[in-house]
Design an enzyme around this catalytic site. Structure first.
Site, PDB file in Angstrom:
ATOM      1  N   SER A 165      10.484-112.176  24.833  1.00 19.33           N
ATOM      2  CA  SER A 165      11.816-111.686  25.182  1.00 19.33           C
ATOM      3  C   SER A 165      11.815-110.455  25.944  1.00 19.33           C
ATOM      4  O   SER A 165      12.838-110.366  26.645  1.00 19.33           O
ATOM      5  CB  SER A 165      12.867-111.605  23.807  1.00 19.33           C
ATOM      6  OG  SER A 165      12.432-110.520  23.237  1.00 19.33           O
TER       7      SER A 165
ATOM      8  N   LYS B  24      14.476-104.520  21.838  1.00 21.41           N
ATOM      9  CA  LYS B  24      15.109-104.696  23.205  1.00 21.41           C
ATOM     10  C   LYS B  24      15.224-103.438  23.836  1.00 21.41           C
ATOM     11  O   LYS B  24      15.189-102.719  23.553  1.00 21.41           O
ATOM     12  CB  LYS B  24      16.566-105.552  22.717  1.00 21.41           C
ATOM     13  CG  LYS B  24      16.404-106.745  21.956  1.00 21.41           C
ATOM     14  CD  LYS B  24      16.117-108.129  22.723  1.00 21.41           C
ATOM     15  CE  LYS B  24      16.120-108.949  21.775  1.00 21.41           C
ATOM     16  NZ  LYS B  24      15.073-110.265  22.316  1.00 21.41           N
TER      17      LYS B  24
END
EC number: 3.4.21.89
Length: 204
Positions: A44, A92
């Site tokens: 990701s 993230k």
């Protein structure tokens, strides 16, 4: 063996368990309060972070200030993300902070923050900033986070109802600041310069 040598040998074996205990305590304290290692389990954050990369996470920095735009953070995912109690922490990039208005996308296909387009040259090859539109004003004390591999990241875009797409600042474990493994990937995780041009929120 001379008596002096025997005494030194006995002293060594007496002190060794104490030294080992101290080393373990120091390691636990460092991991708990200062620096922790984190393993990258998914794609990701490609290509900034690759699967199997190991990073160091600074757990102290946010005791003195809040996360800033562009920083890569490790956090406990909100339960509304259906992560479950046994789910690993997430990693993230912070794209917007409390008070920011983040919108996707403008006529050039870019995300805007407080009206300023964000040039994201760190995105995964051929990825667009987002394949779905959103218009969010980030609540105070929360963060809007995105993966750099947008087409392979479950992040704030998928939970934009109310405030659950954002994460609370106090859910952040720390800032990932360096890749330390594998050796051919060693490097720092700096904030992209594009974030320097983002203005403060209106009224901020």
């Amino acid at each position: 063996m001379p008596e002096t040598s025997r005494r030194k040998q006995r002293s060594f074996w007496v002190e060794l368990p104490i030294l080992l205990l101290v080393a373990v305590i120091v390691a636990v304290l460092v991991r708990t309060f200062l620096v922790q290692t984190f393993y990258i389990p998914s794609g990701s954050m490609e290509t900034t972070l690759l699967i199997n990369d190991r990073v160091l996470v600074n757990k102290m920095v946010y005791r003195f200030r809040e996360p800033r735009r562009g920083e890569v953070v490790v956090f406990v995912p909100p339960k509304q993300w259906d992560a479950g109690p046994s789910k690993d922490d997430y990693i993230k990039r912070v794209v917007a902070v409390g008070g920011d208005k983040i919108v996707c996308c403008d006529s050039a296909g870019k995300i805007t923050i407080n009206g300023r387009p964000l040039t994201e040259d760190y995105l995964f090859e051929d990825d667009v900033p987002s394949s779905q539109p959103f218009d969010v004003t980030v609540p105070t004390g929360r963060l809007f986070v995105l993966g750099d591999h947008r087409s392979s990241s479950a992040d704030s875009r998928f939970h934009t109802d109310y405030q659950y797409g954002t994460i609370p600042v106090d859910a952040v474990v720390g800032r990932a600041f360096v890749i330390f493994w594998p050796l051919n990937r060693v490097g720092t995780l700096s904030v992209p310069k594009a974030y320097e041009a983002i203005p403060a929120p209106s009224g901020g």
